[in-house]
Design a protein around this motif. Structure first.
Motif, PDB file in Angstrom:
ATOM      1  N   TYR A 183       0.853  -1.194   0.000  1.00  0.00           N
ATOM      2  CA  TYR A 183       0.000   0.000   0.000  1.00  0.00           C
ATOM      3  C   TYR A 183       0.890   1.247   0.000  1.00  0.00           C
ATOM      4  CZ  TYR A 183      -3.235  -3.541   1.809  1.00  0.00           C
ATOM      5  OH  TYR A 183      -3.977  -4.682   2.001  1.00  0.00           O
ATOM      6  N   PRO A 184       1.437   1.623  -1.145  1.00  0.00           N
ATOM      7  CA  PRO A 184       2.309   2.807  -1.181  1.00  0.00           C
ATOM      8  C   PRO A 184       1.591   4.040  -0.635  1.00  0.00           C
ATOM      9  CG  PRO A 184       2.460   1.573  -3.232  1.00  0.00           C
ATOM     10  CD  PRO A 184       1.325   0.977  -2.463  1.00  0.00           C
ATOM     11  N   PHE A 185       2.199   4.677   0.340  1.00  0.00           N
ATOM     12  CA  PHE A 185       1.548   5.795   1.024  1.00  0.00           C
ATOM     13  C   PHE A 185       1.208   6.936   0.072  1.00  0.00           C
ATOM     14  CE2 PHE A 185       3.962   4.547   5.157  1.00  0.00           C
ATOM     15  CZ  PHE A 185       3.133   3.456   5.287  1.00  0.00           C
ATOM     16  N   ARG A 186       2.066   7.190  -0.910  1.00  0.00           N
ATOM     17  CA  ARG A 186       1.800   8.293  -1.840  1.00  0.00           C
ATOM     18  C   ARG A 186       0.537   8.057  -2.660  1.00  0.00           C
ATOM     19  NH1 ARG A 186       7.018   8.934  -0.885  1.00  0.00           N
ATOM     20  NH2 ARG A 186       7.903  11.031  -1.035  1.00  0.00           N
ATOM     21  N   TRP A 187       0.233   6.816  -2.964  1.00  0.00           N
ATOM     22  CA  TRP A 187      -0.975   6.521  -3.725  1.00  0.00           C
ATOM     23  C   TRP A 187      -2.228   6.692  -2.876  1.00  0.00           C
ATOM     24  CZ3 TRP A 187       0.582   1.374  -6.647  1.00  0.00           C
ATOM     25  CH2 TRP A 187       1.535   1.685  -7.615  1.00  0.00           C
ATOM     26  N   ILE A 188      -2.123   6.418  -1.594  1.00  0.00           N
ATOM     27  CA  ILE A 188      -3.309   6.423  -0.729  1.00  0.00           C
ATOM     28  C   ILE A 188      -3.936   7.806  -0.651  1.00  0.00           C
ATOM     29  CG2 ILE A 188      -4.059   6.166   1.681  1.00  0.00           C
ATOM     30  CD1 ILE A 188      -1.996   3.854   1.863  1.00  0.00           C
ATOM     31  N   GLY A 189      -3.120   8.823  -0.499  1.00  0.00           N
ATOM     32  CA  GLY A 189      -3.656  10.175  -0.350  1.00  0.00           C
ATOM     33  C   GLY A 189      -3.977  10.879  -1.642  1.00  0.00           C
ATOM     34  N   ARG A 190      -3.730  10.227  -2.770  1.00  0.00           N
ATOM     35  CA  ARG A 190      -3.951  10.871  -4.073  1.00  0.00           C
ATOM     36  C   ARG A 190      -5.424  10.809  -4.461  1.00  0.00           C
ATOM     37  NH1 ARG A 190      -0.550   8.076  -8.553  1.00  0.00           N
ATOM     38  NH2 ARG A 190       1.118   8.738  -7.130  1.00  0.00           N
ATOM     39  N   LYS A 191      -5.956  11.909  -4.940  1.00  0.00           N
ATOM     40  CA  LYS A 191      -7.350  11.949  -5.374  1.00  0.00           C
ATOM     41  C   LYS A 191      -7.556  11.002  -6.553  1.00  0.00           C
ATOM     42  CE  LYS A 191      -8.784  16.614  -3.971  1.00  0.00           C
ATOM     43  NZ  LYS A 191      -9.280  17.925  -4.441  1.00  0.00           N
ATOM     44  N   GLY A 192      -8.623  10.219  -6.475  1.00  0.00           N
ATOM     45  CA  GLY A 192      -8.954   9.300  -7.545  1.00  0.00           C
ATOM     46  C   GLY A 192      -8.221   7.979  -7.505  1.00  0.00           C
ATOM     47  N   ALA A 193      -7.225   7.835  -6.629  1.00  0.00           N
ATOM     48  CA  ALA A 193      -6.477   6.575  -6.545  1.00  0.00           C
ATOM     49  C   ALA A 193      -7.324   5.514  -5.850  1.00  0.00           C
ATOM     50  CB  ALA A 193      -5.167   6.787  -5.790  1.00  0.00           C
ATOM     51  N   ARG A 194      -7.173   4.265  -6.271  1.00  0.00           N
ATOM     52  CA  ARG A 194      -7.945   3.171  -5.694  1.00  0.00           C
ATOM     53  C   ARG A 194      -7.301   2.618  -4.426  1.00  0.00           C
ATOM     54  NH1 ARG A 194      -9.357  -1.249 -10.066  1.00  0.00           N
ATOM     55  NH2 ARG A 194     -10.500  -1.990  -8.249  1.00  0.00           N
ATOM     56  N   THR A 195      -6.002   2.808  -4.264  1.00  0.00           N
ATOM     57  CA  THR A 195      -5.299   2.255  -3.104  1.00  0.00           C
ATOM     58  C   THR A 195      -5.828   2.875  -1.820  1.00  0.00           C
ATOM     59  OG1 THR A 195      -3.320   2.028  -4.463  1.00  0.00           O
ATOM     60  CG2 THR A 195      -3.037   1.833  -2.086  1.00  0.00           C
ATOM     61  N   ALA A 196      -6.159   2.022  -0.851  1.00  0.00           N
ATOM     62  CA  ALA A 196      -6.705   2.500   0.415  1.00  0.00           C
ATOM     63  C   ALA A 196      -6.135   1.659   1.546  1.00  0.00           C
ATOM     64  CB  ALA A 196      -8.234   2.419   0.422  1.00  0.00           C
ATOM     65  N   ALA A 197      -5.676   2.324   2.591  1.00  0.00           N
ATOM     66  CA  ALA A 197      -5.171   1.629   3.771  1.00  0.00           C
ATOM     67  C   ALA A 197      -5.097   2.628   4.913  1.00  0.00           C
ATOM     68  CB  ALA A 197      -3.801   0.999   3.515  1.00  0.00           C
ATOM     69  N   ALA A 198      -5.077   2.111   6.122  1.00  0.00           N
ATOM     70  CA  ALA A 198      -4.875   2.906   7.315  1.00  0.00           C
ATOM     71  C   ALA A 198      -4.088   2.063   8.298  1.00  0.00           C
ATOM     72  CB  ALA A 198      -6.215   3.351   7.920  1.00  0.00           C
ATOM     73  N   ALA A 199      -3.618   2.676   9.356  1.00  0.00           N
ATOM     74  CA  ALA A 199      -2.898   1.971  10.416  1.00  0.00           C
ATOM     75  C   ALA A 199      -3.738   2.068  11.680  1.00  0.00           C
ATOM     76  CB  ALA A 199      -1.514   2.578  10.625  1.00  0.00           C
ATOM     77  N   GLY A 200      -4.226   0.904  12.150  1.00  0.00           N
ATOM     78  CA  GLY A 200      -5.229   0.882  13.204  1.00  0.00           C
ATOM     79  C   GLY A 200      -4.815   1.503  14.513  1.00  0.00           C
TER      80      GLY A 200
END
Length: 405
Positions: free
Chosen positions: A207-224
């Motif tokens: 889950y590359p962090f740069r992709w997660i915060g990008r608008k329109g990107a499908r990658t999604a993750a969080a740290a519980g």
């Protein structure tokens, strides 16, 4: 002479197979280096934002099950938050047998700070994991205070005094519905040094962090361990009900929020630390294996692909170096060495983030082999009906993240 030719031909074929395996591994590493969201960089940190003129109300929800050993280090840090707005802490005692709830009350009496409410939801009903049932109870208590944000944080996470205000400022300033930080895990024992930085490295690779915060990107993750969640987004995504069976609940939460139209951000933490020790290999093994097969959607085909991928990407390079030198094949040794060098180089930033010696970088194939065995063990335990076991509870067939998302 005739018998020597088949031997020579067989040896040549063996060297050729080693060489081509090393070439594929090197190509994979060059692709990961250049095309996987720069996953290896560790500079995705909480962005500085202008503080809001009016600070929104926040409720902190802490699910806790048998956490008396770590609570004296973590809970006072939450109570001591210097948040300028209205904030309070809800600790949910999830059926603890070690006096977690009473200890939390005693710590609040001793340290003061933010108001603390201790609740208990009882045993989770069928179809719920214990943690998410506790989170549901905590969110229910918090809703009576009408918060704009919910901070979901684990009982083993210690926060710097300005942690909450920085999270809220980043969420407000960036327009994010989720702002999550991957807490810096404890790294003291030999096994922690070998396994923990690699755990975060592998997570960032998936889950590359740069992709997660990008608008329109499908990658999604969080740290519980540290998730600031906008209350409105939680209702829209039906958190936690929509992910009630997820073992990997942080990734499931992020996907549910993004699927419902929310924006999320994830990065590494500077001042959010896990105080939970994992001194022995067995402790780390259980941490990884309890959810590894769930990450693969309980799929034998994905498990097979993961095993083959780990072997090819992480274990072929050092094997090619050794086999190439033994067989006198300079090209195989050189290509394998190049792949190993790229691998170690991408691991160096994570070792620096964890303040670990750089000689650990070439040992990444050994750590990857451990993770491979942990993943296989996770599948074996699942098929034996033991599923994901944690703190006295076993989920024989929990839903995978992909199924929840």
């Amino acid at each position: 002479m005739a018998s020597a030719r088949p031997l020579a031909w067989g040896r040549l074929r063996g060297v050729s197979a080693i060489l081509w395996s090393a070439v594929v591994s090197l190509a994979a590493w060059l692709w990961l280096l250049l095309a996987q969201g720069m996953f290896w960089r560790t500079d995705v940190r909480l962005p500085p934002r202008e503080e809001p003129e009016v600070w929104p109300p926040v409720c902190v929800v802490v699910p806790a099950r048998d956490e008396a050993a770590v609570l004296p280090e973590s809970l006072p840090s939450l109570l001591a938050q210097d948040y300028p707005g209205r904030a309070e802490v809800f600790l949910v005692d999830d059926g603890s047998t070690d006096g977690t709830g009473e200890l939390a009350r005693e710590l609040a009496r001793r340290h003061g700070g933010l108001p603390l409410t201790v609740g208990s939801p009882g045993e989770p009903p069928a179809g719920w994991t214990g943690k998410l049932w506790a989170v549901r109870h905590g969110i229910g208590l918090a809703r009576a205070r009408d918060p704009e944000y919910l901070l979901l944080t684990d009982a083993d996470i210690a926060h710097a005094p300005d942690s909450l205000r920085r999270l809220v400022a980043a969420a407000r300033g960036g327009g994010f519905d989720v702002v999550s930080q991957m807490a810096r895990l404890r790294v003291e024992s030999l096994w922690e040094r070998l396994v923990v930085p690699a755990f975060v490295y592998f997570f960032a690779q998936l889950y590359p962090f740069r992709w997660i915060g990008r608008k329109g990107a499908r990658t999604a993750a969080a740290a519980g361990g540290c998730v600031l969640l906008r209350a409105e987004a939680a209702e829209r995504a039906r958190i936690p009900d929509s992910i009630r069976q997820a073992v990997i609940d942080d990734v499931a939460l992020a996907r549910a929020v993004k699927r419902s139209g929310g924006r999320i951000w994830l990065g590494l933490a500077d001042a959010v630390d896990s105080v939970r020790p994992y001194p022995r290999l067995g402790d780390l093994w259980r941490m990884v294996s309890r959810s590894a097969y769930a990450q693969l959607r309980h799929s034998p085909l994905l498990l097979l692909g993961t095993v083959v991928g780990l072997l090819l990407v992480y274990l072929v390079p050092p094997a090619a170096v050794v086999a190439g030198l033994a067989a006198g094949s300079a090209p195989a040794a050189a290509v394998g060495g190049a792949a190993w060098l790229v691998m170690a180089g991408t691991y160096v930033p994570m070792l620096r983030y964890y303040r670990q010696p750089l000689w650990l970088a070439p040992l990444l194939p050994f750590t990857a082999a451990l993770y491979l065995l942990m993943t296989v063990d996770s599948a074996v335990q699942h098929h034996r009906g033991r599923g994901a076991a944690w703190k006295g509870r076993t989920y024989s067939r929990p839903e995978s993240v992909a199924d929840e998302a």
